[in-house]
Design a protein around this motif. Structure first.
Motif, PDB file in Angstrom:
ATOM      1  N   ILE B 110      31.096 -13.790  -6.050  1.00  0.00           N
ATOM      2  CA  ILE B 110      31.252 -12.459  -5.571  1.00  0.00           C
ATOM      3  C   ILE B 110      32.054 -12.582  -4.557  1.00  0.00           C
ATOM      4  CG2 ILE B 110      30.079 -10.648  -4.541  1.00  0.00           C
ATOM      5  CD1 ILE B 110      27.791 -11.300  -6.074  1.00  0.00           C
ATOM      6  N   ILE B 111      33.030 -11.677  -4.627  1.00  0.00           N
ATOM      7  CA  ILE B 111      33.975 -11.378  -3.222  1.00  0.00           C
ATOM      8  C   ILE B 111      33.772  -9.971  -2.879  1.00  0.00           C
ATOM      9  CG2 ILE B 111      36.330 -10.744  -2.381  1.00  0.00           C
ATOM     10  CD1 ILE B 111      37.246 -13.017  -4.526  1.00  0.00           C
ATOM     11  N   ILE B 112      33.220  -9.810  -1.423  1.00  0.00           N
ATOM     12  CA  ILE B 112      33.085  -8.523  -0.836  1.00  0.00           C
ATOM     13  C   ILE B 112      34.295  -8.456   0.162  1.00  0.00           C
ATOM     14  CG2 ILE B 112      31.835  -7.050   0.479  1.00  0.00           C
ATOM     15  CD1 ILE B 112      29.706  -7.956  -1.365  1.00  0.00           C
ATOM     16  N   ALA B 113      35.179  -7.460  -0.215  1.00  0.00           N
ATOM     17  CA  ALA B 113      36.395  -7.588   0.700  1.00  0.00           C
ATOM     18  C   ALA B 113      36.413  -6.000   1.554  1.00  0.00           C
ATOM     19  CB  ALA B 113      37.756  -7.456  -0.294  1.00  0.00           C
ATOM     20  N   ASN B 114      36.822  -6.180   2.697  1.00  0.00           N
ATOM     21  CA  ASN B 114      36.951  -4.997   3.502  1.00  0.00           C
ATOM     22  C   ASN B 114      38.261  -4.417   3.294  1.00  0.00           C
ATOM     23  OD1 ASN B 114      37.063  -3.080   5.543  1.00  0.00           O
ATOM     24  ND2 ASN B 114      37.617  -4.423   7.159  1.00  0.00           N
ATOM     25  N   ASN B 115      38.247  -3.593   2.511  1.00  0.00           N
ATOM     26  CA  ASN B 115      39.426  -2.453   2.011  1.00  0.00           C
ATOM     27  C   ASN B 115      40.573  -2.574   3.237  1.00  0.00           C
ATOM     28  OD1 ASN B 115      40.437  -2.011  -0.356  1.00  0.00           O
ATOM     29  ND2 ASN B 115      39.019  -0.417  -0.728  1.00  0.00           N
ATOM     30  N   GLN B 116      39.964  -2.014   4.512  1.00  0.00           N
ATOM     31  CA  GLN B 116      40.866  -1.493   5.458  1.00  0.00           C
ATOM     32  C   GLN B 116      41.429  -2.677   5.958  1.00  0.00           C
ATOM     33  OE1 GLN B 116      37.822   0.036   5.025  1.00  0.00           O
ATOM     34  NE2 GLN B 116      39.025   1.897   4.016  1.00  0.00           N
ATOM     35  N   GLY B 117      41.109  -4.035   5.611  1.00  0.00           N
ATOM     36  CA  GLY B 117      41.583  -4.996   6.168  1.00  0.00           C
ATOM     37  C   GLY B 117      43.115  -5.324   5.558  1.00  0.00           C
ATOM     38  N   PHE B 118      42.798  -5.040   4.330  1.00  0.00           N
ATOM     39  CA  PHE B 118      44.128  -5.474   3.419  1.00  0.00           C
ATOM     40  C   PHE B 118      45.277  -4.498   3.484  1.00  0.00           C
ATOM     41  CE2 PHE B 118      42.464  -9.091   0.759  1.00  0.00           C
ATOM     42  CZ  PHE B 118      41.069  -9.113   1.400  1.00  0.00           C
ATOM     43  N   THR B 119      45.561  -4.472   4.852  1.00  0.00           N
ATOM     44  CA  THR B 119      46.892  -3.862   5.137  1.00  0.00           C
ATOM     45  C   THR B 119      48.138  -4.342   4.832  1.00  0.00           C
ATOM     46  OG1 THR B 119      47.239  -4.398   7.299  1.00  0.00           O
ATOM     47  CG2 THR B 119      45.843  -2.473   7.223  1.00  0.00           C
ATOM     48  N   PRO B 120      49.381  -3.510   4.623  1.00  0.00           N
ATOM     49  CA  PRO B 120      50.425  -4.649   4.414  1.00  0.00           C
ATOM     50  C   PRO B 120      50.773  -5.409   5.369  1.00  0.00           C
ATOM     51  CG  PRO B 120      50.809  -2.073   3.973  1.00  0.00           C
ATOM     52  CD  PRO B 120      49.442  -2.361   4.496  1.00  0.00           C
ATOM     53  N   LYS B 121      50.799  -5.064   6.458  1.00  0.00           N
ATOM     54  CA  LYS B 121      50.836  -6.198   7.595  1.00  0.00           C
ATOM     55  C   LYS B 121      49.932  -7.395   7.256  1.00  0.00           C
ATOM     56  CE  LYS B 121      50.635  -6.621  12.584  1.00  0.00           C
ATOM     57  NZ  LYS B 121      49.851  -6.318  13.793  1.00  0.00           N
TER      58      LYS B 121
END
Ligand code: SF4
Lengths: 344, 617
Positions: B110-121
């Motif tokens: 399982i991967i739980i990813a913080n969406n807001q952390g995946f910015t272009p930068k």
């Protein structure tokens, strides 16, 4: 450890501080005098023999503890101040002395020396400075003069020497003094003064190594020369020297100058008056810089003596306070600190 | 307890064990999240094992792969020996955390990813050209994209906190979500928050809300259909706490000092990963503990020697490079025959090496590292909680035999943690100390008949004024002596004194059959990996026996006999084969080395494969 009052003891004599070991320095070595003066003056420092420890490193001087009938620890090269520091922290009740040489203290052990000074740990450090490596048979040392020709510097040493007194002052040592192996009275008085100081006390003893560096200090110790080359520092007194006490040191701004005090131009009142307790270390530093100036006499005596809290007593205070304030070391409480849970 | 038992439409699956890896930026609070999850799991009754993975840089730039900070926890309803080879769940707060840790996630994990952390930068900083959450590259895994930052901000909206403060609460949201998913109690964390932010009520409110928001999110959102249950493990009854190796070491030393009625004196110079021993001990001055932060490693140990000479229990703690600097001083303590404990928390080397990574390559250094014949006792801790026992044991031997003892730990168990069954102080043995006081015929180098220890005569004792040092001692008197026969005699004494410690240590226990095809011999922190591998092999019906050495010099007396009873002896070590070399030379057995020096512990599966290979061949 009970601090047995010396008064209850019989008064020691120099003999009480002589161990049963044969002294093995070269005949004529200045170390003999340092040992003899120490043994002579130790009955007066007011500490019970059982509470005195001499710690040393490696070198001729570091054999010193074997010859004192006190506790003694002959350590490893350069580390005497660190060993002594640990001992003093663990046992603030002891009177801890370090016997060391110019190679031991200022070369391999330089780091420990400056850190002992800045901590102001209550150690007495006696530097036997003969400006040479004796035990390894004659290489130049960190106090040897520039250009010195030795076995390891056949073309002359290109090292500039340390000025041990200036170094100690720079490292914030609270008691800094210099004395001479061939001036027994002076040597005794300085050892006694160091013994009475609380905090790091540093004594530089100019010591003749008659085998590898004979006469290095004769201009300061021999009759007919010393009078013009040495100025004795005495607290509250002007710096007067010369065979007829006719010369003095005067401060011209920050520069010490020699003046005559018998031709009417200057009197004692115009001279540099020594204040070993001065808050500010500038004067002591100026005095220390006179050492290698060929134009100026070399100062001996106490350069500086100030008071500051000592590392060992502060450390002990923290322990005492913690023991008063918190439970006095309950193991079960310690083990159960933080989040615990029970499995039935 | 406030866990959400009301979940209706979601199914619950029971698991025996789970490995979760929390990863994010150094500033994301992953260590805190991990330790909170650990406490909660411990209270839920699981056995567990954890390992933090700090970045080597102190404040690496945000979003970079080298700034990723991680915390892995392995918990279960059965005995857990390691932090886990692979994770089942990866909580990734940003793309760098994903990039660094994906290779340790099992297939289907399982991967739980913080969406807001995946910015272009952040994607660019992590070296992703496209967003891996969107480009299908993670199809082997169950990916959950959660608006962790956004949902946290929503939950805290009316509190009027700065955006930075809000952002800093997001780890509690992630923690809450994991509490929901694995049905953990939340109270311990709420209590912790209350205590931690005592003076800042707004932060109590904010963090508690974030935590609960995460918990409720799991419950109401439709993206999670399953939650998991991990039943309590069968642990020995008692009171437990979680403990790291370095903390356990500190407690062990304090206990030894208390039980011997000696003052504890630590000389130390800051060095990774040993500094925590200094930090821990400096807090416990009320136990008569003195800690000295020295000017260098040499001063640290020589000051400890000075303290021991004065009658304290002198100890020092360091790591490989510091150990190298201390060797001459250890020789001095050998010569002066004073008690001293040197804790070496090993790390990758040589030279500065890999300061934050683990290795066990200082065994040779510990046993042979000094000039001339300078034997010392060498012990090694097997697990984080074993550090307590080994510190106590090292102190006991040092005092009883008047000798330096080197204690080996390493970065893996120093920072790793596991539940520790808390002993009762009164059940622990005292360590008798007798300072010599009788001046009658006092001989500083006379010896105890049984242990060969010389008397401990400390300054301040009337009539015992004497001198010791690093020059060879005359038998009995301790005077300087260079005679050939005397030197031989003293060298023999020092060697025999260490050998005799073997009479005073337990036989090594064997797990499995007493004879057979394969014996695994381990030492130090590999205990967990080896034990897991052995258990798995046995579960497959294989016969494998295991011993784990805690005493490395001298060895337990029954070691030789055990070795001779097996056809093959496998010695897995995180070095190039140091124990195996010693075993071969001492016992003349064809020990097989299995080595790894990557700054990482063994994976149980690596060892399992090696066992399979040896049993086949
Ligand atoms: S070598 Fe020099 S310093 Fe050493 S004992 Fe001989 S005379 Fe003294």
């Amino acid at each position: 450890m009970a601090d047995t009052a010396v008064k209850e003891q019989k008064k020691y004599t120099a003999k009480d501080f002589q161990s049963d070991q044969d002294v093995r320095w070269c005949p004529g070595c200045g170390d003999y005098s340092i040992l003899a003066q120490t043994q002579r003056v130790f009955p007066d420092i007011g500490v019970n023999k059982k509470d005195i420890v001499w710690v040393s490193g490696i070198g001729c001087s570091s054999r010193f503890p074997y010859y004192m009938d006190t506790y003694g620890l002959h350590g490893i090269h350069g580390r005497a101040p660190a060993i002594a520091s640990g001992l003093k922290m663990a046992r603030p009740d002891l009177s801890v002395w370090v016997a060391t040489g110019d190679g031991d203290l200022l070369s391999i052990g330089g780091n420990h020396f400056i850190h002992a000074c800045r901590r102001n740990i209550d150690l007495k450090i006696v530097l036997f400075n003969n400006q040479i490596y004796g035990l390894t048979k004659g290489q130049y040392s960190p106090t040897s003069e520039f250009g010195k020709i030795t076995k390891s510097s056949p073309h002359g040493s290109v090292d500039h020497p340390f000025n041990p007194v200036a170094l100690a002052l720079g490292a914030e040592c609270t008691f800094v003094a210099r004395t001479l192996d061939r001036d027994p009275k002076h040597l005794q008085s300085i050892i006694k003064a160091a013994g009475e100081h609380t905090g790091t006390a540093f004594i530089e003893v100019y010591q003749n190594c008659n085998v590898f560096n004979d006469g290095a200090f004769f201009h300061l110790t021999e009759k007919g020369q010393k009078e013009d080359n040495v100025v004795a520092l005495e607290h509250g007194k002007p710096l007067v020297f010369g065979a007829n006490q006719d010369k003095g040191v005067r401060l011209d701004g920050f520069t010490p100058k020699i003046v005559s005090i018998d031709n009417g131009e200057y009197s004692k009142d115009d001279l540099f008056v020594h204040d070993e307790n001065a808050d500010n270390d500038v004067l002591a530093y100026i005095l220390s810089r006179m050492t290698y100036d060929p134009e100026l006499p070399t100062p001996i005596g106490v350069f500086r003596k100030t008071q500051k809290t000592t590392y060992d007593s502060e450390m002990q205070n923290q322990v005492n306070k913690a023991r008063e304030k918190r439970s006095d070391g309950d193991l079960d409480e310690l083990f159960n600190k933080g989040e615990t849970w029970v499995v039935e | 307890m406030e866990n959400n038992k009301s979940t209706k439409q979601k199914k619950t699956e029971t698991l025996d064990e789970v490995v979760i890896h929390f990863a994010g930026d150094s500033g994301d609070g992953m260590q805190l999240t991990g330790t909170q999850f650990t406490t909660s799991s411990a209270i839920a009754g699981n056995d567990l094992n954890t390992f933090p993975d700090f970045p080597a840089e102190i404040r690496a730039p945000a979003g970079t792969t080298y700034g990723v900070s991680g915390f892995q926890i392995h918990f279960g309803s059965r005995k857990i020996h390691t932090p886990g080879d692979r994770s089942d769940v990866l909580v990734a707060m940003n793309p760098a955390a994903l990039r660094v840790n994906l290779k340790h996630l099992r297939d289907g994990g399982i991967i739980i990813a913080n969406n807001q952390g995946f910015t272009p930068k952040n994607l660019k900083l992590a070296g992703y050209e496209k967003n891996p959450l969107e480009d299908g590259s993670l199809s082997n895994y169950q990916v959950y994209r959660v608006d962790v930052s956004k949902l946290t901000a929503n939950a805290l909206e009316d509190l009027n906190l700065g955006s930075k403060v809000v952002e800093r609460c997001k780890n509690f949201f992630a923690l809450g979500l994991m509490y929901w998913m694995y049905d953990r109690p939340v109270e311990p964390t709420i209590n912790w928050i209350k205590d931690k932010f005592k003076s800042k009520p707004e932060l109590i409110e904010a963090n508690t809300r974030a935590l609960k928001a995460g918990l409720h999110y799991g419950d109401i959102t439709e993206i999670f259909t399953t939650r998991y249950e991990v039943k309590p493990a069968k642990l020995e009854p008692g009171t437990y706490r979680n403990i790291t190796g370095n903390a356990a070491l500190a407690l062990g030393f304090i206990t030894a000092a208390k039980k011997s009625e000696l003052e504890l004196y630590l000389g130390a110079y800051p060095i990774t990963p040993a500094s925590d021993v200094l930090h821990e001990l400096s807090q416990y001055k009320n136990f008569n503990v003195k800690t000295f932060q020295a000017e260098d490693e040499i001063a640290a140990i020589t000051a400890a020697i000075g303290a021991s000479y004065g009658g304290s229990l002198g100890i020092t703690a360091t790591s490989g490079p510091g150990m190298a600097l201390k060797m001459e001083a250890i020789g001095l303590a050998v010569m002066m025959e004073l008690p001293l404990v040197i804790a070496d928390i090993q790390r990758g080397g040589p030279s500065t090496g890999l300061p934050t990574k683990t290795e066990q390559a200082d065994l040779f250094q510990a046993i042979f590292g000094r000039n001339s014949e300078a034997p010392v006792c060498v012990l090694a801790a097997a697990t984080p909680s074993d550090c307590f026992n080994i510190a106590y044991e090292a102190s006991r031997i040092a005092i009883k035999y008047m000798t330096p003892v080197i204690l080996l730990s390493d970065g893996y168990i120093a920072n790793g943690s596991e539940p520790w069954r808390i002993p009762k102080a009164k059940d622990l043995d005292t360590i008798p100390v007798k300072f010599h006081t009788d001046p009658e015929n006092f001989m500083p180098y006379s010896r105890d008949e049984k242990t060969l220890a010389r008397p401990w005569a400390i300054p301040g004792t009337p009539g015992l004024e004497h001198r010791i040092g690093g020059l060879e001692k005359q038998d009995l008197t301790g005077n300087v002596n260079y005679e050939p026969e005397n030197h031989q005699k003293m060298v023999n004494y020092r060697a025999e004194k260490i050998e005799r410690i073997a009479d005073d240590i337990p036989d090594v226990e064997i797990s499995g059959e007493r004879e057979g095809d394969l014996l695994i011999v381990g030492w130090g922190s590999t205990y967990g990996s080896i034990t897991s591998a052995v258990e798995r092999s046995r579960a497959k019906g294989k016969s494998v026996s295991q011993i784990h050495l805690r005493h490395l010099n001298p060895f337990p007396k029954n070691l030789g006999e055990i070795l001779y009873n097996f056809k093959k002896v496998l010695v897995p070590e995180l070095n190039m084969g140091q124990l195996s070399t010693i075993l071969r030379s001492k016992y003349l057995v064809p020990a097989i080395s299995y080595n790894k020096v990557q700054g990482l512990p063994f994976k149980a599966e690596e060892l399992e494969n090696k066992i399979d290979e040896l049993l086949r061949g």
